[in-house]
Scaffold this motif. Structure first.
Motif, PDB file in Angstrom:
ATOM      1  N   ALA A 127      17.847  14.102  10.077  1.00 18.09           N
ATOM      2  CA  ALA A 127      16.784  13.175   9.058  1.00 18.09           C
ATOM      3  C   ALA A 127      17.899  12.334   8.364  1.00 18.09           C
ATOM      4  O   ALA A 127      17.728  11.089   8.058  1.00 18.09           O
ATOM      5  CB  ALA A 127      16.419  14.127   7.856  1.00 18.09           C
ATOM      6  N   LEU A 128      19.070  12.643   7.866  1.00 21.18           N
ATOM      7  CA  LEU A 128      19.823  11.765   7.305  1.00 21.18           C
ATOM      8  C   LEU A 128      20.732  10.909   8.216  1.00 21.18           C
ATOM      9  O   LEU A 128      20.949   9.738   7.797  1.00 21.18           O
ATOM     10  CB  LEU A 128      21.261  12.795   6.625  1.00 21.18           C
ATOM     11  CG  LEU A 128      20.803  13.719   5.456  1.00 21.18           C
ATOM     12  CD1 LEU A 128      22.172  14.299   4.855  1.00 21.18           C
ATOM     13  CD2 LEU A 128      20.297  12.898   4.378  1.00 21.18           C
ATOM     14  N   GLY A 129      20.915  11.309   9.347  1.00 16.19           N
ATOM     15  CA  GLY A 129      21.450  10.189  10.286  1.00 16.19           C
ATOM     16  C   GLY A 129      20.434   9.245  10.642  1.00 16.19           C
ATOM     17  O   GLY A 129      20.795   7.921  10.731  1.00 16.19           O
ATOM     18  N   LEU A 130      19.094   9.500  10.655  1.00 17.63           N
ATOM     19  CA  LEU A 130      18.130   8.507  11.043  1.00 17.63           C
ATOM     20  C   LEU A 130      18.004   7.837   9.871  1.00 17.63           C
ATOM     21  O   LEU A 130      17.814   6.543   9.796  1.00 17.63           O
ATOM     22  CB  LEU A 130      16.836   9.304  11.580  1.00 17.63           C
ATOM     23  CG  LEU A 130      16.665   9.659  12.675  1.00 17.63           C
ATOM     24  CD1 LEU A 130      15.496  10.646  12.746  1.00 17.63           C
ATOM     25  CD2 LEU A 130      16.960   8.843  13.894  1.00 17.63           C
ATOM     26  N   THR A 131      18.161   8.241   8.417  1.00 13.37           N
ATOM     27  CA  THR A 131      17.777   7.507   7.227  1.00 13.37           C
ATOM     28  C   THR A 131      18.837   6.613   7.041  1.00 13.37           C
ATOM     29  O   THR A 131      18.924   5.283   6.868  1.00 13.37           O
ATOM     30  CB  THR A 131      17.924   8.473   6.002  1.00 13.37           C
ATOM     31  OG1 THR A 131      16.788   9.311   6.135  1.00 13.37           O
ATOM     32  CG2 THR A 131      17.948   7.835   4.759  1.00 13.37           C
ATOM     33  N   ARG A 159      20.762  -0.832   8.805  1.00 17.35           N
ATOM     34  CA  ARG A 159      20.039  -1.940   9.592  1.00 17.35           C
ATOM     35  C   ARG A 159      19.109  -2.657   8.704  1.00 17.35           C
ATOM     36  O   ARG A 159      19.254  -3.917   8.858  1.00 17.35           O
ATOM     37  CB  ARG A 159      19.300  -1.348  10.628  1.00 17.35           C
ATOM     38  CG  ARG A 159      18.456  -2.376  11.336  1.00 17.35           C
ATOM     39  CD  ARG A 159      19.313  -3.350  12.095  1.00 17.35           C
ATOM     40  NE  ARG A 159      18.614  -4.128  12.887  1.00 17.35           N
ATOM     41  CZ  ARG A 159      18.100  -5.336  12.450  1.00 17.35           C
ATOM     42  NH1 ARG A 159      18.355  -5.673  10.987  1.00 17.35           N
ATOM     43  NH2 ARG A 159      17.248  -6.309  13.280  1.00 17.35           N
ATOM     44  N   TYR A 160      18.694  -2.274   7.759  1.00 19.79           N
ATOM     45  CA  TYR A 160      17.518  -3.104   6.784  1.00 19.79           C
ATOM     46  C   TYR A 160      18.115  -3.226   5.393  1.00 19.79           C
ATOM     47  O   TYR A 160      17.373  -4.029   4.513  1.00 19.79           O
ATOM     48  CB  TYR A 160      16.101  -2.453   6.945  1.00 19.79           C
ATOM     49  CG  TYR A 160      15.567  -2.281   8.445  1.00 19.79           C
ATOM     50  CD1 TYR A 160      15.485  -3.665   9.046  1.00 19.79           C
ATOM     51  CD2 TYR A 160      15.554  -1.245   9.178  1.00 19.79           C
ATOM     52  CE1 TYR A 160      14.858  -3.549  10.180  1.00 19.79           C
ATOM     53  CE2 TYR A 160      15.335  -1.303  10.577  1.00 19.79           C
ATOM     54  CZ  TYR A 160      14.848  -2.356  11.035  1.00 19.79           C
ATOM     55  OH  TYR A 160      14.414  -2.439  12.351  1.00 19.79           O
ATOM     56  N   GLY A 161      19.099  -2.274   4.943  1.00 19.29           N
ATOM     57  CA  GLY A 161      19.554  -2.633   3.687  1.00 19.29           C
ATOM     58  C   GLY A 161      18.736  -1.795   2.562  1.00 19.29           C
ATOM     59  O   GLY A 161      17.830  -1.066   2.896  1.00 19.29           O
ATOM     60  N   PRO A 162      19.510  -1.269   1.563  1.00 20.35           N
ATOM     61  CA  PRO A 162      18.804  -0.541   0.541  1.00 20.35           C
ATOM     62  C   PRO A 162      17.507  -0.763  -0.028  1.00 20.35           C
ATOM     63  O   PRO A 162      16.674   0.171  -0.256  1.00 20.35           O
ATOM     64  CB  PRO A 162      19.817  -0.635  -0.696  1.00 20.35           C
ATOM     65  CG  PRO A 162      20.532  -1.904  -0.678  1.00 20.35           C
ATOM     66  CD  PRO A 162      20.729  -2.226   1.072  1.00 20.35           C
TER      67      PRO A 162
END
Length: 441
Positions: free
Chosen positions: A131-135, A141-144
């Motif tokens: 889950a953390l890897g995907l997050t 990729r898309y920013g905070p």
């Protein structure tokens, strides 16, 4: 089936699942009260401590304003968010899929009243890493700003988690009436309100998929970490980037994330806890796991989004020291207990032997109090609140609630031990007189 065989089966069922004769939580009225107040309190901690409401607490909050809001149909409609509900359902489905797909060791639980042991798949830690890897990849990729949706959709996510808890509570209660179900000793009162709340079946499962242990360590706990990350992203967006996240936010989030990491890494330890071995799975555990833990325990990082505080080096070091103290006590005490239960005693700690043949530690951490791990837990809980300062008592709700919870657990545990060990328990209590905190309680 012959009548004599039917009677034999019924007798066997009655022996395994005796009727509950003693209530907790003051019986059905107390169970109903907690069933209603847990969701209400979760919402109240948001509406009473949020940027959207105007502060923590809101400066203009009055009884009339609360009544007016509750009388407005639009306010009630605002609790539902279809997008948030779908997000939550997707998150829960991800956790279920990860349980099935990710590899993990199979570990035996404690011996049940049937003489059998359940097998549990241990892969909560790898689920969190995935889950953390995907997050992390998504944020990279898309920013905070792409991961602030938890902060933005807070109320809808809370509602979805409560709905999931109700559905699971009702489903497990209905399924517990099937033949052969092993019931919790404390959840077979015959009162539907009480048994729905406390949990009628001990280990509701679908095949090898154990619902109780799954909920204890996966959807809620890992979501708690994702919530903290979302709060950090929200603050980063407001302050112009990751480098400007406050030290108070880093502290509160790091403490909580580390706590979850530690719990999931030591997943087998949960198999000997009262939640798994004794309590049934009903609305109480479902709403605690799925709603209370992620959305109440993360109050401090959420508060720090809109009450941004810089602590400085001295205050940061002091708060870290408090948290480390709590963790050392918590982990060392649990380590001594687990070693001793597995037949190990590397420090040759003193113990007493009961008439049942059970050995009870009376030295080391467990000689200082009967629940030293609870003491460590409380110290850590206090450290999590300290980064918020002393502007409002609301951010100390968690440690206050946690103290009440742990005292209640201690009382339940002591009562069960007294039934189990009899006069030996009284002897033990004289040797270890303090319940949680030495010389205090």
């Amino acid at each position: 089936m012959s009548s004599s065989k039917s009677k034999s089966v019924a007798r066997r069922g009655a022996e395994l699942n005796p009727r509950t004769t003693k209530y907790e939580f003051f019986g059905p009225p107390g169970a109903l009260f907690v069933t209603l107040t847990v969701p209400i309190t979760t919402y109240a901690l948001y509406f009473g401590c949020s940027e959207q409401a105007g502060g923590c607490p809101p400066p203009a909050i009055t009884t009339d304003a609360i009544v007016a809001a509750l009388s407005d149909p639009q306010w009630w409609k605002g609790l539902w968010d279809t997008e948030a509900a779908l997000m939550y359902l997707g998150w829960y489905a991800f956790c279920v899929a990860a349980w099935f797909v990710l590899p993990g060791d199979w570990v035996e639980g404690v011996t049940m009243r049937t003489g059998k042991k359940k097998m549990y798949k241990i892969n909560a830690f790898t689920t969190m890493l995935l889950a953390l890897g995907l997050t992390g990849g998504y944020i990279g990729r898309y920013g905070p700003e792409s991961f602030t949706f938890i902060y933005d959709n807070w109320v809808g996510l809370v509602t979805a988690s409560i709905l999931m808890s109700v559905v699971q509570g009702l489903g497990c209660y209905a399924a517990s009436f099937r033949p052969g179900a092993l019931l919790a000793l404390g959840g077979n009162s015959g009162n539907p309100i009480y048994d729905f709340f406390i949990g009628r079946e001990l280990n509701p499962s679908i095949g090898y998929f154990d619902l109780k242990s799954f909920n204890e360590l996966r959807p809620g706990l890992i979501l708690w970490v994702l919530i903290d990350i979302s709060m950090m992203c929200e603050q980063a967006v407001r302050r112009g980037g990751y480098k400007h996240i406050t030290d108070s936010m880093w502290l509160a989030s790091a403490f909580q994330v580390f706590y979850v990491f530690d719990g999931l890494y030591n997943e087998p330890a949960i198999l000997t806890t009262m939640d798994i071995t004794t309590d049934g799975f009903g609305f109480m555990l479902a709403v605690g796991d799925l709603t209370w833990v992620p959305f109440v325990y993360s109050l401090q990082p959420r508060f720090l989004v809109f009450r941004q505080k810089e602590l400085g080096y001295a205050a940061t070091a002091a708060i870290v020291a408090v948290n480390v103290l709590g963790y050392v006590i918590f982990r060392a005490a649990n380590g001594q207990k687990n070693d001793f239960r597995n037949g190990k005693n590397p420090k040759n700690l003193k113990y007493m032997t009961t008439e049942r043949g059970t050995k009870l530690l009376i030295e080391g951490w467990w000689g200082m109090s009967r629940h030293p791990n609870y003491m460590g837990d409380l110290i850590m809980a206090f450290a999590w609140s300290l980064p918020t300062g002393f502007e409002t008592p609301i951010t100390y709700f968690y440690v206050t609630y946690f103290a009440v919870l742990l005292i209640h657990r201690q009382m339940r545990d002591d009562e069960n031990c007294e039934k189990k060990y009899g006069k030996d328990w009284h002897k033990y209590c004289k040797l270890v007189p303090y319940r949680i905190i030495p010389y205090v309680y």
